[in-house]
Scaffold this motif. Sequence first.
Motif, mmCIF file in Angstrom:
data_model
loop_
_atom_site.group_PDB
_atom_site.id
_atom_site.type_symbol
_atom_site.label_atom_id
_atom_site.label_comp_id
_atom_site.label_asym_id
_atom_site.label_seq_id
_atom_site.Cartn_x
_atom_site.Cartn_y
_atom_site.Cartn_z
ATOM 1 N N ASP A 15 -13.859 -4.323 7.122
ATOM 2 C CA ASP A 15 -14.114 -3.977 5.733
ATOM 3 C C ASP A 15 -14.842 -2.639 5.661
ATOM 4 O O ASP A 15 -15.985 -2.517 6.109
ATOM 5 N N GLY A 16 -14.167 -1.667 5.064
ATOM 6 C CA GLY A 16 -14.708 -0.315 4.970
ATOM 7 C C GLY A 16 -16.014 -0.209 4.204
ATOM 8 O O GLY A 16 -16.759 0.751 4.388
ATOM 9 N N LEU A 21 -1.042 -3.783 8.414
ATOM 10 C CA LEU A 21 -1.046 -2.331 8.564
ATOM 11 C C LEU A 21 -1.831 -1.917 9.800
ATOM 12 O O LEU A 21 -1.425 -1.011 10.535
ATOM 13 N N THR A 52 -10.213 6.694 1.539
ATOM 14 C CA THR A 52 -8.856 6.969 1.038
ATOM 15 C C THR A 52 -8.342 5.845 0.131
ATOM 16 O O THR A 52 -7.149 5.646 -0.003
ATOM 17 N N MET A 100 -10.032 0.177 -3.451
ATOM 18 C CA MET A 100 -10.804 -0.209 -2.267
ATOM 19 C C MET A 100 -11.283 -1.636 -2.529
ATOM 20 O O MET A 100 -12.052 -1.878 -3.464
ATOM 21 N N LEU A 101 -10.782 -2.591 -1.729
ATOM 22 C CA LEU A 101 -11.064 -3.998 -1.963
ATOM 23 C C LEU A 101 -12.149 -4.490 -1.004
ATOM 24 O O LEU A 101 -12.339 -3.929 0.071
ATOM 25 N N GLU A 136 -13.019 7.291 8.699
ATOM 26 C CA GLU A 136 -12.043 7.164 7.611
ATOM 27 C C GLU A 136 -12.008 5.716 7.134
ATOM 28 O O GLU A 136 -11.934 4.797 7.949
ATOM 29 N N GLN A 189 0.835 -1.203 0.000
ATOM 30 C CA GLN A 189 0.000 0.000 0.000
ATOM 31 C C GLN A 189 0.872 1.257 0.000
ATOM 32 O O GLN A 189 2.070 1.191 0.285
ATOM 33 N N THR A 190 0.257 2.388 -0.318
ATOM 34 C CA THR A 190 1.000 3.656 -0.308
ATOM 35 C C THR A 190 0.259 4.696 0.523
ATOM 36 O O THR A 190 -0.955 4.654 0.643
ATOM 37 N N GLN A 243 -3.278 10.253 7.426
ATOM 38 C CA GLN A 243 -4.547 10.971 7.291
ATOM 39 C C GLN A 243 -5.293 11.000 8.633
ATOM 40 O O GLN A 243 -5.914 12.003 8.984
ATOM 41 N N GLY A 303 -9.721 3.133 5.232
ATOM 42 C CA GLY A 303 -8.331 2.950 4.792
ATOM 43 C C GLY A 303 -7.360 3.674 5.703
ATOM 44 O O GLY A 303 -6.820 4.719 5.355
ATOM 45 N N CYS A 319 -1.111 3.921 7.005
ATOM 46 C CA CYS A 319 -0.076 4.205 7.997
ATOM 47 C C CYS A 319 -0.546 5.193 9.051
ATOM 48 O O CYS A 319 0.203 5.505 9.983
ATOM 49 N N GLU A 361 -9.282 -0.350 8.636
ATOM 50 C CA GLU A 361 -8.261 -0.869 7.712
ATOM 51 C C GLU A 361 -8.503 -2.363 7.505
ATOM 52 O O GLU A 361 -8.742 -3.099 8.455
ATOM 53 N N ARG A 362 -8.415 -2.824 6.239
ATOM 54 C CA ARG A 362 -8.682 -4.238 5.943
ATOM 55 C C ARG A 362 -7.420 -5.096 5.955
ATOM 56 O O ARG A 362 -7.492 -6.316 5.933
ATOM 57 N N GLN A 363 -6.222 -4.472 5.930
ATOM 58 C CA GLN A 363 -4.962 -5.226 5.960
ATOM 59 C C GLN A 363 -4.510 -5.373 7.407
ATOM 60 O O GLN A 363 -4.157 -4.375 8.044
HETATM 61 N N1 SAH Z 1 -5.304 7.068 4.684
HETATM 62 C C1 SAH Z 1 -4.150 6.242 4.412
HETATM 63 C C2 SAH Z 1 -4.099 5.877 2.937
HETATM 64 C C3 SAH Z 1 -3.547 4.519 2.728
HETATM 65 S S1 SAH Z 1 -3.808 3.827 1.140
HETATM 66 C C4 SAH Z 1 -2.865 6.895 4.879
HETATM 67 O O1 SAH Z 1 -2.872 8.078 5.236
HETATM 68 O O2 SAH Z 1 -1.844 6.218 4.938
HETATM 69 C C5 SAH Z 1 -5.424 3.128 1.280
HETATM 70 C C6 SAH Z 1 -5.652 2.102 2.346
HETATM 71 O O3 SAH Z 1 -6.977 1.619 2.192
HETATM 72 C C7 SAH Z 1 -4.742 0.871 2.282
HETATM 73 O O4 SAH Z 1 -4.089 0.719 3.514
HETATM 74 C C8 SAH Z 1 -5.718 -0.281 2.004
HETATM 75 O O5 SAH Z 1 -5.339 -1.500 2.628
HETATM 76 C C9 SAH Z 1 -7.007 0.264 2.586
HETATM 77 N N2 SAH Z 1 -8.242 -0.350 2.082
HETATM 78 C C10 SAH Z 1 -8.528 -0.739 0.807
HETATM 79 N N3 SAH Z 1 -9.769 -1.262 0.758
HETATM 80 C C11 SAH Z 1 -10.294 -1.189 2.017
HETATM 81 C C12 SAH Z 1 -11.529 -1.575 2.615
HETATM 82 N N4 SAH Z 1 -12.506 -2.151 1.924
HETATM 83 N N5 SAH Z 1 -11.693 -1.342 3.943
HETATM 84 C C13 SAH Z 1 -10.728 -0.784 4.685
HETATM 85 N N6 SAH Z 1 -9.538 -0.400 4.184
HETATM 86 C C14 SAH Z 1 -9.309 -0.601 2.865
#
Ligand code: SAH
Length: 226
Positions: free
Chosen positions: A147-148, A125, A164, A220-221, A97, A72-73, A105, A99, A102, A120-122
Amino acid sequence: MLLNTNKEDEYLYQGKRKRLVEQLKEKGITSQAVLNSILKIPRHLFFDQSTERPALLDHAYSDKALKIGAGQTISHPFTVAFQTEKLNIVRGEKVLEIGTGCGYQTAVLLEMGAKVYSIERQKELFDKTKVFLPLLGYKGAKLVYGDGYKGMPQFAPFDKIIVTAAAPYIPEELLAQLVIGGILVIPLGEGEEQVMNVIVKKSATEYNKQAFGKFKFVPMLQNKSQ
Ligand code: SAH
């Protein structure tokens, strides 16, 4: 801040943050609260130090996306500033929020005085950021591994919601979890680039949707991942 950082480094990074804020102003960011938050938060401590360390000095405060682990970034500072400005946050508001990544945001939202809920889904992280944010002194956020697409019904309604990651469509659950008058900021699109959408909930069934410029997000997965 509780993390021990070298004093000289701090001055150096502060100078870099000042220049970044100047660039953000030139690109059209006007909210002083947003700019102040970016001026204050040590962005260089947020990304994945194992892969980005050599690039640290050059890139931490340039307007670039950086690796944060788990493929991720962290979003570009302009993207963070743009989305946050569009949320129009008033101190004390509840902000969801999607995602956490890190947590950069998340830190911006906390600096703005919001009560933050972030998903966050990972797992990797989520685990990392849950420990890291309090180390920096950012303790107030409610961080959830999930799951967002489902939002956080147990804490709804929210005054504002920020997504995000690139969403293929607007999740109904998120709209349902907004107060009347609430704002959802969401990048929409499945291609290389997405269009930033700002949606205002006018009534239980009416929404006002405005599209802004193009941005690049990771997708967004669906569902949680390990
Ligand atoms: N707001 C973060 C942006 C990270 S990138 C920051 O400031 O670092 C986007 C993030 O969204 C990733 O970490 C990814 O794993 C997460 N993401 C993707 N799909 C998601 C979902 N369905 N639910 C929750 N998080 C998700």
